[in-house]
Structure formats: structure tokens, C-alpha cells
Write an enzyme that holds these catalytic residues in place. Structure first.
Site: not given
Ligand SMILES: Cc1cc2nc3c(=O)[nH]c(=O)nc-3n(C[C@H](O)[C@H](O)[C@H](O)COP(=O)(O)OP(=O)(O)OC[C@H]3O[C@@H](n4cnc5c(N)ncnc54)[C@H](O)[C@@H]3O)c2cc1C
Length: 542
Positions: A19, A48, A54, A119, A238, A284, A343, A367, A378, A383
């Protein structure tokens, strides 16, 4: 490449998850060698890419990082780490510049200044965005292109981590399963530095906005290896996921309410005005609980964008407009049915200001981690910001360990296969044990909680773990995460931020602190609640 039976050598840092947290960290590490693991092709399976609003950053006129930090602390309901909030807010502008430099086409005005959205619970318009509601997709597209051009980054798709590998008291890599390989032993990937960036746990709930693979695997894996977990009880629901019978539920971004969209029930009543002075722009958790109570009382809840946005929704919120079209709703003339949905997870693997976990050799980012920034709730769009700020810090912290090297060869025999990938997802979706676990979490560990429900949840989780036909490590990572959330929620006999107890509806100053929890403690709480208890490790069959 170094292969001994089922052991591969990352020849540098290893990042689990692709992500924003994982990819940003990989780019910051370049030209130091790094291997990034992704269960799906890049861009798929990550929250992500689904982010709509944003990234929060105090880059507008009249704003400053301190005001951003204060809003973050207020939203976090008394348990945000002030220093963390100040430092993250202060680093926001530099990280936004990184994203822009790497190709994110943020919305700008004629003079080149960022166009900012407002927001809930932000005192100013402070959210840097792309084409209205396409921030996540646009940021990920830009980063993926950059990552694919970077020779020091080895991307391994079609692989899922199931366990942390340990030796001499430190994490030395991960055990993984290749796509579709259910029978042979897991593959070990060894690394000097392991960065867990595998996302949150929304998908542990039956009603969620998170992608199907984001189901608490990161926290579960780390807890099973002995890492300290912080604030697992704090899950953000959410308020306005679209109630259109789709799993996961598509999101109707909060920015719509920022533009004036209102919530009404099926009697046509705008109920939020009676609940909070900020009505639809209340924090929220308050809006989510109000929606939850309307639904619990047998009414339906709708987001009405008609007056506030009219046909503008089609151009300014193309993602929401597309979801509506797919569900057969015309948002220009019809209201959008909505429901609260799991969420975001405020808790996670506890890390310090450098992103280091309690275990040597393990950094955690995005996350999956708990930095102390979000507290009990949050602040919207913090995030993605936290993910990039900590990804950069982690890269800096571990870069001293790695020699500069480019051109890592691919790992032979591991890759993504579309048909196999879909088959695996379908199988997982239909597994009774997964379906039952998700139902337990939504019904008993959801928007409103109480002691009886949480104890019942712990018993049912223990039962599922003990009776699931074949308990894989992957499933165990889910039940362990579920146990941590429910146990910490049972222990916190008060209400605060995203955690609401109907039997303790007020905050209690005695609980104005983070929860630190090990798996051992969570299992003890579960046993006390009457859960069937084979020790977790003994239940692993595959
Ligand atoms: C619909 C939606 C809208 C959102 N809008 C916003 C916003 O506007 N602004 C904001 O700040 N936040 C927003 N958020 C929250 C934010 O998107 C997330 O908190 C953030 O993207 C998390 O990033 P990350 O890289 O930690 O995890 P993720 O982007 O979830 O990536 C996790 C990665 O780990 C991989 N993975 C999972 N399990 C395993 C495993 N066992 N082995 C290997 N890989 C694995 C997944 O495939 C993925 O590639 C939103 C969330 C959602 C769901």
C-alpha cells in the site's frame, strides 16, 4: 539469489505489503535494495488505492502544523501523543512535496496552490486532494510507476506473509505462502530489516469499506511473534458506507458532507441537527453512532447530496458517482442509502518515533502500526499522512544497515496469476469460518459494545479457532487480531472516541491512556470470558 530449499534471501530490507506505506518506504530506501511483497498485483488489495478524500496537511493560507496537531488531539479524545501529533503535522508539507515530485497530480488553483477540501473535525480546509475524490488511486498510480522504474526495488506479487521468522530474539524475515500453494511448506524470506506494512483490519468485519485481504493479518502475525500491541479496541466506523448490498461496501466520502450533503432517515427527518451542534460534520464516531441507532430502530438512513451538489457530484466526485451508477442509483435525483462500516484501525503494532516495534529487526508502518497519532479516534485524512511520515522515518532508520545496490533479480517461481488469484479470493470469501468470524465482529464488537456481547464474542472467536476445519496460519492471524480487539474492548470499561460501551457510556479519566497488550494478556481475558482454550500455537495445522 540464494535458495536453500524453501529459504530465499531478500539481499536487503524486506517490506511486507504494497500500500502507500510499503511503496513510499521502498522509494525512500532507494537506491538501497529492498524486496516488496504483495499478495496481488501492485495497486490491488490495498486500502490506499481506495482513499477518496486525500492527505491532511497544513499547507493552506492561515493554517499551520500546530493547528493541525490540535485538531488531531481533539479528535483523538484525550489519548493522542501530543509530541507525535506536532511532529507528524510539521513533516506533512515535506511528504506532500515528495508525493508531488514523484508524480501525484494534486488539485491546484491557477497560481499553483493546493486546492484543499474540508473534512469533519478539521478547523480548516486542509485536505490535499486529486480530481475531487480520486486521491488514493492517483497517488498509488504515480508511486507504482516510480517503483517499477526503480531497479533497487524487487516486487514480488502473488505472495502472502503468514508468520514472522525469528532467531536469537530478533525478527529475521517472514514465512510466506505463494499464490495458490496450499499444501507445501511456507517459503521463508530472510532479511536484516523487516518492515510490516500489511494494513489494518477492517475486513474482519462483515460490513466494511476495506478491501477483502485487509483483515488484521499484520497485527495478528506480529502479536503471535510476541510484539506489543497498542490500542487494539479503537476501530473507526465510517458513518456513510453505501448500503447497496456490496461487500466491501463502497464509500461515500465525508467530503460530500463537507460540501453540504445531509443525512436523513426514511421519515425524511434530518436527525443529526438534534445530535450535535456540527450536525453532519460532527466527529465521525458521533455520526456513525447516530446512523447506527437510526438503523437499529428499524429506520433507513440516506445521504442526500441533491441540494448541496446536484449534478456537480458527477464531475467533482467521480468515484462516488461510479459506485452509485453500479448500484443503480442516480445521485442527482435520488438519495444514497448509507450505513456505518468498519473503516480504519487506530490501534496496531506499537511503534516508537522511528517506527521500531518492540521486537528487534521489525519496523511497522501505516495502518498496521500504532504510533500514538490517532488516539481513540482518527482525524479524517490523517492516515495517509501518518503512512508517508513514518515510511520516510523508517527508511532513514534502516538505511544505515543496507549497502547501495541496484538490479535485484526476480524470485523464480513466484508470481501473480489472474485466474488462480480470483479462485483463492472466492474460496476465502465463502469459507464459513471467515464469514462467521466477520459476523461476530460486526454483531458483537461493532459500533456499540457491552460486556455481555464482548464476552460472547471472545467465546465465539475461541470456538471458531478451535473448530474451524483446518486452521491455517492466515486464519489464526485473523482470530488473534479479533481476540485483541474484543479483549481490549472488554477491558476498557468506559466510552472514548471510536470505542463505545452502552454499559459504560461516559469517558472515565482513569482510562485516559493507551492500552498496551500482548497476545498472552488477550488470551487470558478470553479464557476468563469462558473461551475454549487450546493454546493458539497448538491450533496451527497448516
Ligand atoms: C474506502 C477508503 C477510503 C479512505 N480514504 C482515506 C482518505 O481519504 N485519507 C486518508 O488519510 N485515509 C483514508 N483511508 C484510510 C487509508 O486509506 C489507509 O489507512 C491507508 O491507505 C493504509 O495504508 P497502508 O499502506 O498501511 O495499508 P494498505 O493500503 O491497506 O496496504 C496494505 C498492503 O498489505 C498487503 N497485505 C495484506 N496482508 C498481507 C500479508 N499477509 N502479506 C503480505 N501483504 C499483505 C495488501 O495486499 C496491501 O498491499 C481510507 C480507507 C478506505 C478503505
Amino acid at each position: 539469489m540464494d535458495i536453500h530449499d524453501n529459504i530465499l534471501n531478500a539481499e536487503g530490507a524486506l517490506i511486507v505489503g504494497a500500500g502507500l506505506a510499503g511503496l513510499f518506504c521502498a522509494l525512500k530506501l532507494a537506491p538501497r535494495p529492498v524486496t516488496v511483497l504483495s499478495p496481488k498485483p501492485l495497486g490491488f488489495g490495498a486500502s490506499s488505492a481506495w482513499a477518496q478524500a486525500g492527505v491532511a496537511a497544513a499547507v493552506g493560507e492561515g493554517d499551520n502544523p500546530h493547528l493541525h496537531a490540535v485538531d488531531t488531539e481533539t479528535a483523538g479524545a484525550g489519548i493522542v501523543d501530543d509530541q507525535v501529533a506536532e511532529h507528524v503535522a510539521a513533516e506533512a508539507a515535506a511528504r506532500i512535496e515528495d508525493l508531488a515530485r514523484w508524480g501525484t497530480p494534486f488539485d491546484r488553483d491557477a497560481e499553483g496552490h493546493y486546492q484543499l477540501s474540508k473534512e469533519a473535525a478539521h478547523s480548516m480546509s486542509r485536505v490535499v486532494r486529486v480530481s475531487g475524490d480520486r486521491a488514493g488511486r492517483a497517488i498509488m498510480t504515480a508511486l507504482i510507476e516510480k517503483v517499477r522504474q526503480t531497479r533497487s526495488i524487487r516486487i514480488v506479487e502473488g505472495i502472502t506473509a503468514v508468520d514472522l521468522a525469528r532467531a536469537d530474539g530478533r525478527v529475521i524475515g517472514v514465512w510466506c505462502r505463494k499464490l495458490g500453494d496450499r499444501y507445501s511448506e511456507p517459503v521463508m524470506i530472510r532479511a536484516r530489516a523487516t518492515v510490516l506494512a500489511a494494513g489494518g483490519l477492517g475486513g474482519l468485519y462483515a460490513v466494511t469499506t476495506n478491501p477483502p485481504g485487509v483483515r488484521g493479518h499484520a497485527m495478528g502475525m506480529a502479536a503471535r511473534a510476541g510484539a506489543l500491541i497498542a490500542d487494539p479496541e479503537f476501530v473507526q466506523f465510517h458513518p456513510t458506507a453505501m448500503a447497496v448490498g456490496i461487500d466491501p461496501a463502497p464509500l461515500a466520502t465525508e467530503a460530500l458532507r463537507g460540501e453540504g450533503a445531509i443525512l436523513v432517515n426514511d421519515r425524511g427527518e434530518r436527525f443529526m441537527e438534534a445530535v450535535h451542534p456540527d450536525a453532519e460534520l460532527a466527529p465521525r464516531d458521533i455520526v456513525a453512532r447516530a446512523n447506527f441507532r437510526e438503523i437499529k430502530a428499524g429506520r433507513k438512513v440516506f445521504l442526500d447530496t441533491r441540494q448541496a451538489l446536484g449534478a456537480r457530484i458527477l464531475d467533482e466526485f467521480p468515484t462516488v458517482a461510479r459506485y452509485c451508477a453500479e448500484a443503480g442509483i442516480d445521485p442527482v435525483t435520488e438519495m444514497i442509502p448509507v450505513t456505518p462500516a468498519a473503516h480504519y484501525h487506530m490501534g496496531g503494532v506499537k511503534v516508537n518515533e522511528l517506527g521500531r516495534s518492540s521486537m528487534a529487526g521489525l519496523w511497522v508502518c501505516g495502518e498496521a502500526s500504532c504510533t500514538g497519532l490517532h488516539g481513540a479516534n482518527r482525524l479524517a485524512s490523517n492516515s495517509l499522512l501518518e503512512a508517508v511520515v513514518y515510511a520516510a522515518r523508517i527508511a532513514e532508520d534502516i538505511s544505515g544497515l543496507e549497502a547501495v545496490k541496484t538490479g535485484l533479480p526476480p524470485f523464480a517461481g513466484i508470481g501473480w496469476d489472474e485466474a488462480e488469484g480470483e479462485a483463492v479470493e472466492e474460496r476465502l470469501r465463502n469459507l464459513d469460518a471467515v464469514r462467521d468470524l466477520r459476523a461476530v465482529m460486526t454483531d458483537l464488537v461493532g459500533v456499540e459494545r457491552d460486556a455481555a456481547g464482548l464476552s460472547e464474542a471472545l467465546r465465539r472467536i475461541a470456538e471458531l479457532e478451535a473448530t474451524a476445519q483446518k486452521v491455517t496460519r492466515s486464519y489464526l492471524n485473523m482470530t488473534v487480531s479479533a481476540t485483541l480487539v474484543a479483549a481490549a474492548a472488554l477491558k476498557r470499561t468506559e466510552s472514548r472516541g471510536g470505542h463505545f460501551r452502552t454499559d459504560y457510556p461516559e469517558p472515565d479519566p482513569a482510562f485516559a491512556a493507551h492500552t498496551d497488550m500482548t497476545l498472552e494478556e488477550a488470551l487470558a481475558i478470553r479464557a476468563e470470558a469462558g473461551g475454549v482454550e487450546p493454546p493458539v500455537s497448538a491450533t496451527v495445522l497448516a
